[in-house]
Design a protein around this motif. Structure first.
Motif, PDB file in Angstrom:
ATOM      1  N   THR A  35       0.691  -1.128   0.127  1.00  0.00           N
ATOM      2  CA  THR A  35      -0.007  -0.189   0.022  1.00  0.00           C
ATOM      3  C   THR A  35       0.885   1.157   0.191  1.00  0.00           C
ATOM      4  N   VAL A  36       0.417   2.142  -0.316  1.00  0.00           N
ATOM      5  CA  VAL A  36       1.048   3.540  -0.320  1.00  0.00           C
ATOM      6  C   VAL A  36       1.735   3.794   1.152  1.00  0.00           C
ATOM      7  N   ASP A  37       0.927   3.727   2.051  1.00  0.00           N
ATOM      8  CA  ASP A  37       1.298   3.996   3.455  1.00  0.00           C
ATOM      9  C   ASP A  37       2.317   3.096   3.982  1.00  0.00           C
ATOM     10  N   ASN A  38       2.349   1.670   3.548  1.00  0.00           N
ATOM     11  CA  ASN A  38       3.320   1.077   3.927  1.00  0.00           C
ATOM     12  C   ASN A  38       4.503   1.040   3.184  1.00  0.00           C
ATOM     13  N   ALA A  39       4.323   1.549   1.862  1.00  0.00           N
ATOM     14  CA  ALA A  39       5.733   1.762   0.970  1.00  0.00           C
ATOM     15  C   ALA A  39       6.266   3.008   1.619  1.00  0.00           C
ATOM     16  N   MET A  40       5.483   3.989   2.318  1.00  0.00           N
ATOM     17  CA  MET A  40       6.288   5.158   2.628  1.00  0.00           C
ATOM     18  C   MET A  40       6.888   4.626   4.132  1.00  0.00           C
ATOM     19  N   ARG A  41       6.301   4.117   4.882  1.00  0.00           N
ATOM     20  CA  ARG A  41       6.967   3.303   6.112  1.00  0.00           C
ATOM     21  C   ARG A  41       8.541   2.694   5.772  1.00  0.00           C
ATOM     22  N   ASN A  42       7.868   2.082   4.867  1.00  0.00           N
ATOM     23  CA  ASN A  42       9.277   1.231   4.558  1.00  0.00           C
ATOM     24  C   ASN A  42      10.328   1.959   3.775  1.00  0.00           C
ATOM     25  N   VAL A  43      10.007   3.008   3.215  1.00  0.00           N
ATOM     26  CA  VAL A  43      11.223   3.892   2.660  1.00  0.00           C
ATOM     27  C   VAL A  43      11.787   4.752   3.517  1.00  0.00           C
ATOM     28  N   THR A  44      10.989   5.111   4.589  1.00  0.00           N
ATOM     29  CA  THR A  44      11.706   5.712   5.675  1.00  0.00           C
ATOM     30  C   THR A  44      12.892   4.916   6.431  1.00  0.00           C
ATOM     31  N   GLN A  45      12.479   3.453   6.686  1.00  0.00           N
ATOM     32  CA  GLN A  45      13.295   2.510   7.058  1.00  0.00           C
ATOM     33  C   GLN A  45      14.556   2.565   6.243  1.00  0.00           C
ATOM     34  N   ALA A  46      14.393   2.344   5.013  1.00  0.00           N
ATOM     35  CA  ALA A  46      15.250   2.095   4.061  1.00  0.00           C
ATOM     36  C   ALA A  46      16.224   3.479   3.953  1.00  0.00           C
ATOM     37  N   ILE A  47      15.704   4.501   4.234  1.00  0.00           N
ATOM     38  CA  ILE A  47      16.534   5.670   4.176  1.00  0.00           C
ATOM     39  C   ILE A  47      17.690   5.712   5.581  1.00  0.00           C
ATOM     40  N   TYR A  48      16.906   5.314   6.642  1.00  0.00           N
ATOM     41  CA  TYR A  48      18.057   5.222   7.827  1.00  0.00           C
ATOM     42  C   TYR A  48      18.871   4.128   7.684  1.00  0.00           C
ATOM     43  N   GLY A  49      18.530   2.884   7.035  1.00  0.00           N
ATOM     44  CA  GLY A  49      19.384   1.779   6.773  1.00  0.00           C
ATOM     45  C   GLY A  49      20.718   1.965   5.940  1.00  0.00           C
ATOM     46  N   HIS A  50      20.321   2.826   4.838  1.00  0.00           N
ATOM     47  CA  HIS A  50      21.074   3.066   3.824  1.00  0.00           C
ATOM     48  C   HIS A  50      22.328   4.110   4.268  1.00  0.00           C
ATOM     49  N   VAL A  51      21.772   5.282   4.888  1.00  0.00           N
ATOM     50  CA  VAL A  51      22.604   6.178   5.467  1.00  0.00           C
ATOM     51  C   VAL A  51      23.321   5.790   6.513  1.00  0.00           C
ATOM     52  N   GLY A  52      22.826   4.958   7.425  1.00  0.00           N
ATOM     53  CA  GLY A  52      23.505   4.232   8.495  1.00  0.00           C
ATOM     54  C   GLY A  52      24.937   3.330   8.055  1.00  0.00           C
ATOM     55  N   THR A  53      24.380   2.742   7.036  1.00  0.00           N
ATOM     56  CA  THR A  53      25.430   2.009   6.241  1.00  0.00           C
ATOM     57  C   THR A  53      26.608   2.623   5.795  1.00  0.00           C
ATOM     58  N   LEU A  54      26.236   3.737   5.223  1.00  0.00           N
ATOM     59  CA  LEU A  54      27.305   4.724   4.443  1.00  0.00           C
ATOM     60  C   LEU A  54      28.040   5.155   5.585  1.00  0.00           C
ATOM     61  N   LEU A  55      27.648   5.588   6.717  1.00  0.00           N
ATOM     62  CA  LEU A  55      28.314   6.186   7.868  1.00  0.00           C
ATOM     63  C   LEU A  55      28.974   5.001   8.554  1.00  0.00           C
ATOM     64  N   ARG A  56      28.718   3.789   8.559  1.00  0.00           N
ATOM     65  CA  ARG A  56      29.550   2.872   9.080  1.00  0.00           C
ATOM     66  C   ARG A  56      30.543   2.479   8.368  1.00  0.00           C
ATOM     67  N   LEU A  57      30.293   2.564   6.802  1.00  0.00           N
ATOM     68  CA  LEU A  57      31.509   2.298   6.014  1.00  0.00           C
ATOM     69  C   LEU A  57      32.567   3.230   5.871  1.00  0.00           C
ATOM     70  N   GLY A  58      32.024   4.663   6.454  1.00  0.00           N
ATOM     71  CA  GLY A  58      33.076   5.605   6.324  1.00  0.00           C
ATOM     72  C   GLY A  58      32.980   6.486   4.953  1.00  0.00           C
ATOM     73  N   ARG A  59      31.815   6.186   4.276  1.00  0.00           N
ATOM     74  CA  ARG A  59      31.763   6.918   3.065  1.00  0.00           C
ATOM     75  C   ARG A  59      31.308   8.257   3.052  1.00  0.00           C
ATOM     76  N   ALA A  60      31.711   9.055   2.247  1.00  0.00           N
ATOM     77  CA  ALA A  60      31.262  10.323   2.367  1.00  0.00           C
ATOM     78  C   ALA A  60      30.130  10.419   1.601  1.00  0.00           C
ATOM     79  N   PHE A  61      29.102  11.309   1.830  1.00  0.00           N
ATOM     80  CA  PHE A  61      27.865  11.302   1.373  1.00  0.00           C
ATOM     81  C   PHE A  61      27.209  12.856   1.570  1.00  0.00           C
ATOM     82  N   GLU A  62      26.235  13.406   0.643  1.00  0.00           N
ATOM     83  CA  GLU A  62      25.585  14.386   1.185  1.00  0.00           C
ATOM     84  C   GLU A  62      24.287  14.565   0.751  1.00  0.00           C
TER      85      GLU A  62
END
Length: 94
Positions: free
Chosen positions: A35-62
């Motif tokens: 559903t759209v609601d489910n997709a929005m909840r999932n993408v929020t978690q995906a953003i946190y996970g993706h950015v968290g992984t970049l930080l743990r790997l020491g990769r620069a991002f903006e």
């Protein structure tokens, strides 16, 4: 921070309507939901996970959120619903 997302339907896979989500300002960050609601909840978690992984790997991002007007001109982003998800990257514990 409000980050633009693009929600697109993909009913070709099966009889249920499924929603794919792209985060244009975070390359490689995608998600989906039944559903759209489910997709929005999932993408929020995906953003946190993706950015968290970049930080743990020491990769620069903006993350610099792009305006909808600019993003909607891209042919790959045609035919979807634009929305904003609010994330607080200070919540990341890395």
């Amino acid at each position: 921070m409000d980050i633009p997302i693009l929600i697109q339907t993909d009913s070709a896979r099966d009889s249920r309507r499924k929603y794919g989500v792209t985060v244009p300002d975070i390359p490689g960050c995608t998600s989906s939901g039944d559903t759209v609601d489910n997709a929005m909840r999932n993408v929020t978690q995906a953003i946190y996970g993706h950015v968290g992984t970049l930080l743990r790997l020491g990769r620069a991002f903006e993350i610099k959120p792009s305006p909808f007007e600019e993003l909607s001109k891209e042919p790959d982003y045609a035919g979807g619903i634009w929305a904003l998800v609010s994330v607080d990257l200070a919540k990341l514990d890395v």
